[in-house]
Design a protein around this motif. Structure first.
Motif, PDB file in Angstrom:
ATOM      1  N   GLN A  81       1.008  -1.393   0.005  1.00 31.56           N
ATOM      2  CA  GLN A  81      -0.115  -0.167   0.030  1.00 31.56           C
ATOM      3  C   GLN A  81       0.869   1.428   0.178  1.00 31.56           C
ATOM      4  N   ALA A  82       2.235   1.139   0.532  1.00 36.26           N
ATOM      5  CA  ALA A  82       3.118   2.214   0.621  1.00 36.26           C
ATOM      6  C   ALA A  82       3.244   2.807  -0.837  1.00 36.26           C
ATOM      7  N   TYR A  83       3.280   1.991  -1.944  1.00 38.85           N
ATOM      8  CA  TYR A  83       3.748   2.278  -3.214  1.00 38.85           C
ATOM      9  C   TYR A  83       2.456   3.137  -3.728  1.00 38.85           C
ATOM     10  N   ILE A  84       1.275   3.116  -3.227  1.00 31.66           N
ATOM     11  CA  ILE A  84       0.203   3.707  -4.024  1.00 31.66           C
ATOM     12  C   ILE A  84      -0.369   5.119  -3.401  1.00 31.66           C
ATOM     13  N   LEU A  85       0.487   5.423  -2.204  1.00 31.36           N
ATOM     14  CA  LEU A  85       0.246   6.836  -1.431  1.00 31.36           C
ATOM     15  C   LEU A  85       0.308   8.099  -2.491  1.00 31.36           C
ATOM     16  N   GLY A  86      -0.618   8.799  -2.722  1.00 36.28           N
ATOM     17  CA  GLY A  86      -0.661   9.781  -3.515  1.00 36.28           C
ATOM     18  C   GLY A  86      -0.983   9.611  -5.032  1.00 36.28           C
ATOM     19  N   LYS A  87      -1.048   8.334  -5.390  1.00 34.29           N
ATOM     20  CA  LYS A  87      -1.483   7.972  -6.590  1.00 34.29           C
ATOM     21  C   LYS A  87      -2.798   7.663  -6.927  1.00 34.29           C
ATOM     22  N   ASN A  88      -3.756   7.647  -7.950  1.00 36.71           N
ATOM     23  CA  ASN A  88      -4.854   7.376  -8.221  1.00 36.71           C
ATOM     24  C   ASN A  88      -4.957   5.971  -8.678  1.00 36.71           C
ATOM     25  N   ILE A  89      -4.379   5.066  -7.661  1.00 33.22           N
ATOM     26  CA  ILE A  89      -4.279   3.497  -8.041  1.00 33.22           C
ATOM     27  C   ILE A  89      -4.971   3.034  -6.727  1.00 33.22           C
ATOM     28  N   THR A  90      -5.853   1.876  -7.045  1.00 27.64           N
ATOM     29  CA  THR A  90      -6.144   1.115  -6.084  1.00 27.64           C
ATOM     30  C   THR A  90      -5.825  -0.358  -5.964  1.00 27.64           C
ATOM     31  N   ILE A  91      -5.809  -0.935  -4.995  1.00 22.69           N
ATOM     32  CA  ILE A  91      -5.340  -2.264  -4.782  1.00 22.69           C
ATOM     33  C   ILE A  91      -6.446  -3.191  -4.090  1.00 22.69           C
ATOM     34  N   ASN A  92      -7.022  -4.097  -5.097  1.00 18.88           N
ATOM     35  CA  ASN A  92      -8.199  -5.056  -4.463  1.00 18.88           C
ATOM     36  C   ASN A  92      -7.592  -6.184  -4.127  1.00 18.88           C
ATOM     37  N   CYS A  93      -8.005  -6.847  -3.233  1.00 26.02           N
ATOM     38  CA  CYS A  93      -7.427  -8.111  -2.595  1.00 26.02           C
ATOM     39  C   CYS A  93      -8.481  -8.966  -2.217  1.00 26.02           C
ATOM     40  N   PHE A  94      -8.523 -10.272  -2.889  1.00 27.91           N
ATOM     41  CA  PHE A  94      -9.579 -11.163  -2.536  1.00 27.91           C
ATOM     42  C   PHE A  94      -8.976 -12.562  -2.447  1.00 27.91           C
ATOM     43  N   ASP A 127       0.149   4.479 -15.535  1.00 34.00           N
ATOM     44  CA  ASP A 127       0.249   5.720 -16.193  1.00 34.00           C
ATOM     45  C   ASP A 127      -0.195   6.725 -14.956  1.00 34.00           C
ATOM     46  N   ALA A 128      -1.411   6.840 -15.108  1.00 37.76           N
ATOM     47  CA  ALA A 128      -2.098   7.777 -14.213  1.00 37.76           C
ATOM     48  C   ALA A 128      -3.132   7.271 -13.098  1.00 37.76           C
ATOM     49  N   LYS A 129      -4.070   6.463 -13.702  1.00 33.85           N
ATOM     50  CA  LYS A 129      -5.223   5.734 -12.902  1.00 33.85           C
ATOM     51  C   LYS A 129      -5.172   4.235 -13.229  1.00 33.85           C
ATOM     52  N   GLY A 130      -5.417   3.721 -12.442  1.00 35.90           N
ATOM     53  CA  GLY A 130      -5.821   2.218 -12.634  1.00 35.90           C
ATOM     54  C   GLY A 130      -5.829   1.249 -11.217  1.00 35.90           C
ATOM     55  N   GLU A 131      -6.002  -0.132 -11.533  1.00 36.94           N
ATOM     56  CA  GLU A 131      -6.223  -1.057 -10.392  1.00 36.94           C
ATOM     57  C   GLU A 131      -5.378  -2.220 -10.240  1.00 36.94           C
ATOM     58  N   ILE A 132      -4.857  -2.553  -9.250  1.00 34.43           N
ATOM     59  CA  ILE A 132      -4.197  -3.909  -8.950  1.00 34.43           C
ATOM     60  C   ILE A 132      -5.235  -4.807  -8.347  1.00 34.43           C
ATOM     61  N   ASN A 133      -5.256  -6.072  -9.057  1.00 37.02           N
ATOM     62  CA  ASN A 133      -6.099  -7.128  -8.375  1.00 37.02           C
ATOM     63  C   ASN A 133      -5.411  -8.119  -7.962  1.00 37.02           C
ATOM     64  N   VAL A 134      -5.628  -8.733  -6.649  1.00 38.47           N
ATOM     65  CA  VAL A 134      -4.772  -9.732  -6.093  1.00 38.47           C
ATOM     66  C   VAL A 134      -5.740 -10.728  -5.964  1.00 38.47           C
ATOM     67  N   ILE A 135      -5.752 -11.792  -6.618  1.00 39.17           N
ATOM     68  CA  ILE A 135      -6.683 -12.729  -6.124  1.00 39.17           C
ATOM     69  C   ILE A 135      -6.127 -14.106  -5.559  1.00 39.17           C
ATOM     70  N   GLY A 136      -6.515 -14.739  -4.737  1.00 44.80           N
ATOM     71  CA  GLY A 136      -5.979 -15.945  -4.265  1.00 44.80           C
ATOM     72  C   GLY A 136      -6.907 -16.989  -4.036  1.00 44.80           C
ATOM     73  N   GLU A 137      -6.410 -18.091  -4.485  1.00 48.34           N
ATOM     74  CA  GLU A 137      -7.565 -19.337  -4.452  1.00 48.34           C
ATOM     75  C   GLU A 137      -6.879 -20.699  -4.419  1.00 48.34           C
ATOM     76  N   VAL A 138      -7.340 -21.630  -3.477  1.00 53.09           N
ATOM     77  CA  VAL A 138      -6.585 -22.873  -3.290  1.00 53.09           C
ATOM     78  C   VAL A 138      -7.581 -23.832  -4.254  1.00 53.09           C
ATOM     79  N   LYS A 139      -7.146 -24.507  -5.167  1.00 54.58           N
ATOM     80  CA  LYS A 139      -7.905 -25.573  -6.012  1.00 54.58           C
ATOM     81  C   LYS A 139      -6.867 -26.729  -5.815  1.00 54.58           C
ATOM     82  N   ASN A 140      -7.533 -27.798  -5.830  1.00 51.81           N
ATOM     83  CA  ASN A 140      -6.914 -29.306  -6.069  1.00 51.81           C
ATOM     84  C   ASN A 140      -5.453 -29.326  -5.271  1.00 51.81           C
ATOM     85  N   ASN A 141      -5.481 -28.820  -4.122  1.00 49.43           N
ATOM     86  CA  ASN A 141      -4.145 -28.823  -3.525  1.00 49.43           C
ATOM     87  C   ASN A 141      -3.018 -28.008  -4.061  1.00 49.43           C
ATOM     88  N   ILE A 142      -3.440 -26.877  -4.816  1.00 48.36           N
ATOM     89  CA  ILE A 142      -2.410 -25.956  -5.559  1.00 48.36           C
ATOM     90  C   ILE A 142      -2.779 -24.510  -4.758  1.00 48.36           C
TER      91      ILE A 142
END
Ligand SMILES: Nc1ncnc2c1ncn2[C@@H]1O[C@H](COP(=O)(O)OP(=O)(O)O)[C@@H](O)[C@H]1O
Ligand SMILES: [Mg+2]
Length: 220
Positions: A92-105, A135-150
């Motif tokens: 989160q420290a890297y997006i301070l003052g930027k028009n970027i969101t990090i979504n995590c699920f 560049d200016a505005k955007g988003e990062i999506n972080v998606i975690g999932e456990v499937k078939n032991n991976i």
């Protein structure tokens, strides 16, 4: 002394100097935390910042140990969801003052056997690259999932795409397209993860999305 010996010695000296100052930072972080607690000062944002500084200092210290021995891995049983969320929290420290969101699920969780500091450093590296691609505005999506032991961790962004030719080079040591880049981030991530029986790959990079994925077997 030959060149290799000089570089080895210099690496040890630089590491020593950095470690001295890391320990000063660690000490003062702890003093600050204790003082806030003593004065009954409740501020979740300040507490979170102190936790992140402490964790980052741990990761710095751990990376410096890599200069002493090559196989500096301390794997242990870790909770996948916890580590992913911790990586996002640090980033989160890297997006301070930027028009970027990090979504995590993180859909579900499992135990993975990894060096937590090294795994976290990889997650942070990949998120940071995603942020730098926007560049200016955007988003990062972080998606975690456990499937078939991976355990699967997909990290994507909607920044500029990586051309087909560059896609072949991005994991190579020293490859960078940034004026002040080192070109080491993805190379380090890939080799660290490989040493931990995990894999890092680029799933896709199009005009609308660039997605990296880490896969790692879970402990059953
Ligand atoms: N999410 C991303 N989106 C676009 N390009 C990326 C992304 N991640 C990595 N790259 C490309 O791969 C190169 C290498 O990345 P990395 O190894 O982390 O080194 P650095 O960030 O120092 O350039 C970057 O310079 C960039 O061109
Ligand atoms: Mg990078």
């Amino acid at each position: 002394m030959n060149d290799t010996e000089i570089i080895k010695l210099q690496a040890r000296c630089v590491s020593h100097e950095i470690r001295n100052h890391v320990s000063i930072c660690e000490m003062y972080t702890e003093i600050l935390r204790k003082n806030l607690e003593r004065d009954g000062y409740k501020n979740p944002s300040a507490e979170n910042a102190l936790e992140c500084i402490k964790k980052s200092l741990k990761i710095i210290g751990n990376s410096l140990l890599d200069l002493k021995s090559i196989n500096n891995l301390s794997p242990q049983n870790c909770d996948f969801k916890f580590l992913v969320e911790e990586g996002v929290r640090l980033s989160q420290a890297y997006i301070l003052g930027k028009n970027i969101t990090i979504n995590c699920f993180v859909k579900n969780t499992a135990t993975i056997f990894v060096d937590d500091n090294k795994f976290l450093a990889c997650v942070v590296n990949i998120i940071k690259n995603g942020i730098e691609a926007i560049d200016a505005k955007g988003e990062i999506n972080v998606i975690g999932e456990v499937k078939n032991n991976i355990a699967h961790l997909r990290i994507s962004n909607n920044g500029k795409m990586i051309s087909k030719e560059k896609q072949r080079e991005i994991f190579e040591q020293g490859f960078t397209t940034k004026p002040t880049g080192s070109g080491l981030g993805l190379h380090i991530c890939k080799s660290n993860l490989k040493a931990q029986k995990a894999e890092l790959k680029l799933n896709k990079s199009t005009k609308s999305v660039t997605e990296f994925e880490i896969t790692i077997p879970v402990i059953v």
